[in-house]
Design a protein around this motif. Structure first.
Motif, PDB file in Angstrom:
ATOM      1  N   ASN A  12      45.206  31.158  48.812  1.00  0.00           N
ATOM      2  CA  ASN A  12      46.030  30.079  47.926  1.00  0.00           C
ATOM      3  C   ASN A  12      45.166  29.055  47.564  1.00  0.00           C
ATOM      4  O   ASN A  12      44.536  28.365  48.631  1.00  0.00           O
ATOM      5  N   GLY A  13      45.217  28.469  46.380  1.00  0.00           N
ATOM      6  CA  GLY A  13      44.527  27.265  46.096  1.00  0.00           C
ATOM      7  C   GLY A  13      43.313  27.631  45.631  1.00  0.00           C
ATOM      8  O   GLY A  13      42.445  26.669  44.770  1.00  0.00           O
ATOM      9  N   VAL A  14      42.768  28.959  45.593  1.00  0.00           N
ATOM     10  CA  VAL A  14      41.504  29.357  45.055  1.00  0.00           C
ATOM     11  C   VAL A  14      41.657  29.579  43.676  1.00  0.00           C
ATOM     12  O   VAL A  14      42.645  30.553  43.406  1.00  0.00           O
ATOM     13  N   LEU A  15      40.920  29.304  42.627  1.00  0.00           N
ATOM     14  CA  LEU A  15      41.139  29.509  41.187  1.00  0.00           C
ATOM     15  C   LEU A  15      40.996  30.845  41.091  1.00  0.00           C
ATOM     16  O   LEU A  15      40.052  31.511  41.599  1.00  0.00           O
ATOM     17  N   ASP A  16      41.621  31.564  40.208  1.00  0.00           N
ATOM     18  CA  ASP A  16      41.522  32.990  39.917  1.00  0.00           C
ATOM     19  C   ASP A  16      41.458  33.185  38.584  1.00  0.00           C
ATOM     20  O   ASP A  16      42.188  33.473  37.569  1.00  0.00           O
ATOM     21  N   GLY A  19      42.679  36.741  37.021  1.00  0.00           N
ATOM     22  CA  GLY A  19      44.192  36.480  36.738  1.00  0.00           C
ATOM     23  C   GLY A  19      44.533  35.821  35.749  1.00  0.00           C
ATOM     24  O   GLY A  19      45.533  36.495  35.054  1.00  0.00           O
ATOM     25  N   LYS A  20      43.963  34.540  35.382  1.00  0.00           N
ATOM     26  CA  LYS A  20      44.434  34.145  34.155  1.00  0.00           C
ATOM     27  C   LYS A  20      44.088  34.897  32.792  1.00  0.00           C
ATOM     28  O   LYS A  20      44.737  35.101  31.891  1.00  0.00           O
ATOM     29  N   ALA A  21      43.055  35.512  32.968  1.00  0.00           N
ATOM     30  CA  ALA A  21      42.344  36.588  31.620  1.00  0.00           C
ATOM     31  C   ALA A  21      43.478  37.511  31.888  1.00  0.00           C
ATOM     32  O   ALA A  21      44.054  38.101  30.500  1.00  0.00           O
ATOM     33  N   ILE A  22      44.087  38.126  32.735  1.00  0.00           N
ATOM     34  CA  ILE A  22      45.150  39.275  32.804  1.00  0.00           C
ATOM     35  C   ILE A  22      46.469  38.610  32.143  1.00  0.00           C
ATOM     36  O   ILE A  22      46.956  39.440  31.321  1.00  0.00           O
ATOM     37  N   VAL A  23      46.688  37.444  32.692  1.00  0.00           N
ATOM     38  CA  VAL A  23      47.929  37.041  31.964  1.00  0.00           C
ATOM     39  C   VAL A  23      47.884  36.942  30.369  1.00  0.00           C
ATOM     40  O   VAL A  23      48.615  37.030  29.675  1.00  0.00           O
ATOM     41  N   VAL A  37      49.083  35.785  37.436  1.00  0.00           N
ATOM     42  CA  VAL A  37      48.766  36.994  38.223  1.00  0.00           C
ATOM     43  C   VAL A  37      47.609  36.383  39.167  1.00  0.00           C
ATOM     44  O   VAL A  37      46.739  35.829  38.611  1.00  0.00           O
ATOM     45  N   ARG A  38      47.600  37.035  40.277  1.00  0.00           N
ATOM     46  CA  ARG A  38      46.440  37.120  41.572  1.00  0.00           C
ATOM     47  C   ARG A  38      46.006  38.436  41.622  1.00  0.00           C
ATOM     48  O   ARG A  38      46.541  39.367  41.795  1.00  0.00           O
ATOM     49  N   GLN A  39      44.563  38.561  41.272  1.00  0.00           N
ATOM     50  CA  GLN A  39      43.850  39.828  41.426  1.00  0.00           C
ATOM     51  C   GLN A  39      43.369  39.792  42.803  1.00  0.00           C
ATOM     52  O   GLN A  39      43.120  38.946  43.591  1.00  0.00           O
ATOM     53  N   THR A  70      35.389  35.727  53.576  1.00  0.00           N
ATOM     54  CA  THR A  70      36.341  34.927  54.519  1.00  0.00           C
ATOM     55  C   THR A  70      36.699  33.466  53.937  1.00  0.00           C
ATOM     56  O   THR A  70      37.636  32.651  54.472  1.00  0.00           O
ATOM     57  N   VAL A  71      35.689  32.876  53.252  1.00  0.00           N
ATOM     58  CA  VAL A  71      35.822  31.402  52.858  1.00  0.00           C
ATOM     59  C   VAL A  71      36.649  31.195  51.705  1.00  0.00           C
ATOM     60  O   VAL A  71      37.576  30.345  51.729  1.00  0.00           O
ATOM     61  N   ILE A  72      36.773  32.084  50.906  1.00  0.00           N
ATOM     62  CA  ILE A  72      37.707  32.118  49.825  1.00  0.00           C
ATOM     63  C   ILE A  72      38.890  33.299  49.714  1.00  0.00           C
ATOM     64  O   ILE A  72      39.613  33.295  48.901  1.00  0.00           O
ATOM     65  N   GLU A  73      38.824  34.350  50.614  1.00  0.00           N
ATOM     66  CA  GLU A  73      39.727  35.278  50.592  1.00  0.00           C
ATOM     67  C   GLU A  73      40.236  35.639  51.857  1.00  0.00           C
ATOM     68  O   GLU A  73      39.679  35.311  52.945  1.00  0.00           O
ATOM     69  N   ASP A  74      41.488  36.147  51.812  1.00  0.00           N
ATOM     70  CA  ASP A  74      42.247  36.658  53.112  1.00  0.00           C
ATOM     71  C   ASP A  74      42.324  38.089  52.898  1.00  0.00           C
ATOM     72  O   ASP A  74      42.087  38.783  51.874  1.00  0.00           O
TER      73      ASP A  74
END
Length: 80
Positions: A12-16, A19-23, A37-39, A70-74
């Motif tokens: 959460n908080g990391v720009l996607d 996801g924006k392109a998909i929207v 959308v979060r990919q 793991t810096v930007i992903e769960d």
């Protein structure tokens, strides 16, 4: 043999930007009302072991070392 599914998503908080392109693409295809959308990524892994604890340990190590940044992903691990 153990089958597992690893799901990797942006924190959460990391720009996607994808996801924006998909929207935008969904909107242009007539799918209105999609706010965000979060990919992410999904990995289906088969391990040659019957030990669930060992499998989970190996899968977490795989994620920490290669499958996820793991810096930007769960990530989550689900053993079938």
């Amino acid at each position: 043999m153990i089958k597992a599914r690893v799901t990797v998503t942006l924190k959460n908080g990391v720009l996607d930007p994808q996801g924006k392109a998909i929207v935008g693409a969904l909107d242009s295809l007539g799918f209105e009302g999609v706010n965000s959308v979060r990919q992410g990524k999904v990995f289906d892994v088969e391990l040659d072991t019957k030990d669930k604890a060992q499998a989970e340990s190996h899968l977490k190590a795989m994620c920490d070392k290669l499958l996820a940044n793991t810096v930007i992903e769960d990530y989550s691990v689900e053993i079938a």
